[in-house]
Design an enzyme around this catalytic site. Structure first.
Site, mmCIF file in Angstrom:
data_model
loop_
_atom_site.group_PDB
_atom_site.id
_atom_site.type_symbol
_atom_site.label_atom_id
_atom_site.label_comp_id
_atom_site.label_asym_id
_atom_site.label_seq_id
_atom_site.Cartn_x
_atom_site.Cartn_y
_atom_site.Cartn_z
ATOM 1 N N ALA A 226 0.808 -1.220 0.000
ATOM 2 C CA ALA A 226 0.000 0.000 0.000
ATOM 3 C C ALA A 226 0.840 1.268 0.000
ATOM 4 O O ALA A 226 0.335 2.359 -0.299
ATOM 5 C CB ALA A 226 -0.927 0.001 1.209
ATOM 6 N N THR A 252 -3.546 -11.694 -4.135
ATOM 7 C CA THR A 252 -2.937 -12.716 -4.980
ATOM 8 C C THR A 252 -2.672 -12.154 -6.375
ATOM 9 O O THR A 252 -3.571 -11.610 -7.007
ATOM 10 C CB THR A 252 -3.856 -13.939 -5.113
ATOM 11 O OG1 THR A 252 -4.222 -14.381 -3.813
ATOM 12 C CG2 THR A 252 -3.170 -15.058 -5.869
ATOM 13 N N ASP A 256 2.744 -9.953 -9.612
ATOM 14 C CA ASP A 256 2.811 -10.334 -11.025
ATOM 15 C C ASP A 256 2.223 -9.234 -11.906
ATOM 16 O O ASP A 256 2.752 -8.937 -12.985
ATOM 17 C CB ASP A 256 2.065 -11.642 -11.252
ATOM 18 C CG ASP A 256 2.664 -12.784 -10.457
ATOM 19 O OD1 ASP A 256 3.885 -12.759 -10.202
ATOM 20 O OD2 ASP A 256 1.907 -13.699 -10.078
#
Length: 308
Positions: A226, A252, A256
């Site tokens: 954050a 999750t 990526d």
């Protein structure tokens, strides 16, 4: 953004089996969950899918078993316009992951059984060497065996392809491998594990980043959740804030998403700090949705968030 240079990703595919519950069970305990999903995952695959959704010319080098999860992988890549270069491995299985998502916080804990992807070898990389050499950006992580990642980075560096190492999960790395990397993109815990320094603030992240630079890395980008990201090179230090796009559903795949956004923007000629900002926007959208590959946004969504 216009189309850019090709991106090649070396990494794994695993089928994500995601369990939502109030908390994790203790050893020997059974609890009831709130929800279950089955979907595509694996860092390399997630990054390739995210880049494909952003409009990048992206290829993925990996290894799969010959089973139902392999078919899930191929369908996922086709839908995201990812070009797969797969070594089939009928003697193993396509990887799978257990993902626990805590209700309320959206935080996750993961166990990965890579299967065939855990057998990705330097020979698999050599078979795709020309594709790596023809790329503009090469990306890898540490879910596949280190010898394969190292050989791919060597091929890319020899061809003057820009190299990005997402050092996840954190694994001891020698200086020679790090020196092959134009960019490393650890999160706080990975930066701690790889440098031995505490990383609980942007100031501590900068100290850790400079350890990577001392080992020969071109620039280190420490992702701070954050708190955004910290970009550190020999010429420039910049803190880039997070770009929230709504309520957090789960984290999750956020890393990526960031790496894919960063690579895609670099491939299109963006300045590295602007590319970090683009990556933050991609990650900011991804955490508002459930799943890993399924949470990755389209280019128009990211551009809308960046416009404010």
């Amino acid at each position: 953004m216009s189309d850019g240079k090709p991106i090649v990703v070396l990494g794994v595919f695993v089928a994500d089996t995601t369990y939502h519950a109030e908390r994790q069970p203790k050893i020997g305990e059974t609890i009831l969950g709130n929800a279950f999903t089955l979907g595509p995952g694996g860092k390399g695959s997630n990054q390739a899918v995210a880049a494909g959704r952003l409009g990048a010319d992206v290829s993925l080098i990996t290894r799969l078993g010959e089973d139902a999860f392999a078919e899930l992988a191929k369908t996922t890549w086709r839908d995201a316009r990812v070009k797969p270069f797969v070594t089939p491995d009928p003697e193993s299985y396509t990887g799978a992951a257990f993902i626990f998502v805590e209700k309320g916080s959206g935080d996750n804990a993961i166990i990965i059984s890579p299967g065939a992807a855990g057998r990705i070898s330097p020979e698999d990389v050599e078979a795709n060497a020309e594709r790596i050499r023809s790329a503009g950006i090469f990306v890898t992580q540490l879910e596949q065996p280190l010898p394969a990642a190292t050989r791919a980075l060597e091929i890319a560096r020899e061809a003057r392809v820009t190299t990005i190492l997402n050092p996840a999960p954190a694994t001891p790395l020698d200086d020679a491998m790090l020196a092959l990397c134009d960019y490393v993109t650890p999160n706080e815990s990975e930066a701690e594990a790889l440098t031995g320094l505490p990383v609980h603030s942007p100031e501590e992240a900068e100290k850790a980043a400079r350890v990577f630079l001392a080992k020969g890395v071109g620039a280190a980008i420490v992702t701070l959740g954050a708190a955004g990201c910290l970009y550190v090179s020999r010429e420039r230090t910049e803190r880039i804030p997070a770009m929230p796009a709504g309520d957090v559903v789960e984290t999750t795949g956020a890393g990526d998403a960031f790496n894919a956004g960063f690579a895609t923007a670099l491939a299109r000629g963006e300045d590295p700090v602007a590319a970090v900002r683009f990556g933050c926007a991609v990650a900011g959208i991804s955490v508002t949705r459930a799943g890993a590959a399924s949470s990755m946004p389209r280019l128009e969504e990211v551009e809308a968030l960046l416009r404010g």
